[in-house]
Design a protein around this motif. Structure first.
Motif, short mmCIF file in Angstrom:
data_model
loop_
_atom_site.label_atom_id
_atom_site.label_comp_id
_atom_site.label_asym_id
_atom_site.label_seq_id
_atom_site.Cartn_x
_atom_site.Cartn_y
_atom_site.Cartn_z
N TYR A 25 14.52 -13.12 13.01
CA TYR A 25 14.48 -11.98 13.94
C TYR A 25 13.21 -11.15 13.75
N GLY A 26 13.07 -10.50 12.59
CA GLY A 26 11.91 -9.63 12.39
C GLY A 26 11.98 -8.93 11.05
N TYR A 27 11.87 -7.59 11.08
CA TYR A 27 11.86 -6.81 9.84
C TYR A 27 12.66 -5.53 10.01
N ARG A 28 13.06 -4.95 8.86
CA ARG A 28 13.77 -3.67 8.87
C ARG A 28 13.33 -2.86 7.65
N LEU A 29 13.03 -1.57 7.87
CA LEU A 29 12.76 -0.65 6.77
C LEU A 29 14.03 0.11 6.46
N GLU A 30 14.49 0.03 5.21
CA GLU A 30 15.73 0.69 4.80
C GLU A 30 15.41 1.83 3.84
N LYS A 31 16.10 2.93 4.00
CA LYS A 31 16.04 4.04 3.06
C LYS A 31 17.24 3.93 2.14
N LEU A 32 17.01 3.86 0.85
CA LEU A 32 18.07 3.62 -0.11
C LEU A 32 18.68 4.93 -0.59
N ALA A 33 19.96 4.91 -0.84
CA ALA A 33 20.63 6.04 -1.47
C ALA A 33 20.12 6.20 -2.90
N PRO A 34 20.14 7.40 -3.45
CA PRO A 34 19.59 7.62 -4.80
C PRO A 34 20.11 6.66 -5.85
N LYS B 242 0.82 -1.21 0.00
CA LYS B 242 0.00 0.00 0.00
C LYS B 242 0.86 1.27 0.00
N LEU B 243 2.00 1.22 0.66
CA LEU B 243 2.88 2.39 0.70
C LEU B 243 3.90 2.38 -0.44
N GLN B 244 3.89 1.29 -1.20
CA GLN B 244 4.84 1.13 -2.31
C GLN B 244 6.29 1.29 -1.80
N LEU B 245 6.59 0.51 -0.77
CA LEU B 245 7.92 0.55 -0.18
C LEU B 245 8.85 -0.35 -1.00
N ASN B 246 9.27 0.18 -2.13
CA ASN B 246 10.13 -0.56 -3.03
C ASN B 246 11.29 0.33 -3.47
N PRO B 247 12.34 -0.25 -4.05
CA PRO B 247 13.51 0.55 -4.43
C PRO B 247 13.18 1.71 -5.36
N GLU B 248 12.16 1.56 -6.20
CA GLU B 248 11.79 2.66 -7.10
C GLU B 248 11.38 3.92 -6.33
N ASN B 249 10.83 3.72 -5.13
CA ASN B 249 10.42 4.85 -4.29
C ASN B 249 11.45 5.18 -3.21
N GLY B 250 12.60 4.49 -3.26
CA GLY B 250 13.67 4.83 -2.32
C GLY B 250 13.65 4.10 -1.00
N TYR B 251 12.79 3.07 -0.88
CA TYR B 251 12.70 2.33 0.38
C TYR B 251 12.72 0.83 0.11
#
Length: 243
Positions: free
Chosen positions: A230-239, A213-222
């Protein structure tokens, strides 16, 4: 208390003291304030738990039996978020212990016997300074995402996203902890609160919905990724990585 108010303040705190009664007292005070508290009587046991789970704050006895206070604090800091505050307790109101604790990097101290009101006030003050975004702000902005915590509304690039309450708070939890691995236990307690029986698949389904729903994919930088066993991690990608 409504869900948004609870989530603004719920934090995971780890407590160490040789005295089980003291641990129970601290956890009772902090639990009544809405925090999640886990207690230990051994420094080695606490450090072993820190290798497996996430905590937001450390409260510990400076004179713990199996480890020097300076060593415990140094090793705990290596395994906790850099902003996680540490408060130590001492039986000695003299200057030596207090100076040693502060010089070792502790954020505050208390002299035993503990007073409930002072313990809670000092803990809350440290948490407010360390995690200013957790203090019930009505709007939180993360790039193109805007979280409105009072109505529980989420916008991306100005458009309202169709998310459930659980999805909203799960997404907010990930953004507040950007780049930090979150254990399944941490996510469970922060988002589902007192719902103790939670099938593993339920959490995975909610994470998948948030990702889509949030489109958390590399195309959007996440990138929202599982952390094995263990669990999960949200990563912010460099441009460049996003491109």
């Amino acid at each position: 208390m409504c869900l948004s108010q609870s989530l603004s303040h719920i934090m995971r705190i780890v407590v160490l003291d040789n005295d089980r009664t003291q641990v129970e007292l601290i956890c009772q005070v902090l639990g009544a304030a809405g925090h999640v508290c886990q207690g230990f009587q051994s420094g080695k046991d606490l450090l072993a738990q820190l290798r497996k789970d996430s905590f937001d704050m450390l409260i510990f006895d400076w004179q713990v039996a199996d480890m020097a206070g300076t060593e415990l604090l140094r090793r705990a800091r290596e395994k906790m978020p850099s902003k996680a505050p540490a408060l130590f307790m001492t039986n000695n109101a003299g200057e030596d212990d207090i100076v040693a604790g502060v010089e070792a990097g502790a954020d505050d101290f208390m002299v035993k016997p503990l007073r409930r009101g002072e313990l809670l006030a000092r803990t809350q003050a440290l948490l407010r300074r360390a995690y200013p975004a957790q203090n019930g702000a009505e709007q939180l902005q993360f790039g193109q995402y805007l979280f409105e915590t009072r109505p529980g509304r989420l916008l991306k690039d100005g458009a309202v996203l169709d998310v459930t309450h659980k999805e909203f708070y799960l997404a907010l939890l990930f953004f507040r902890n950007l780049g930090r691995p979150l254990s399944r236990a941490y996510i469970h307690e922060a988002v589902w609160l007192r719902d103790t029986a939670l099938p593993s698949r339920t959490m995975d389904t909610h994470v998948s919905r948030v990702r889509n729903k949030l489109q958390l994919n590399p195309e959007n930088g996440y990138r929202l990724v599982p952390v094995y066993s263990y669990g999960y991690r949200l990563e912010k990608l460099a441009p460049l990585a996003a491109a």
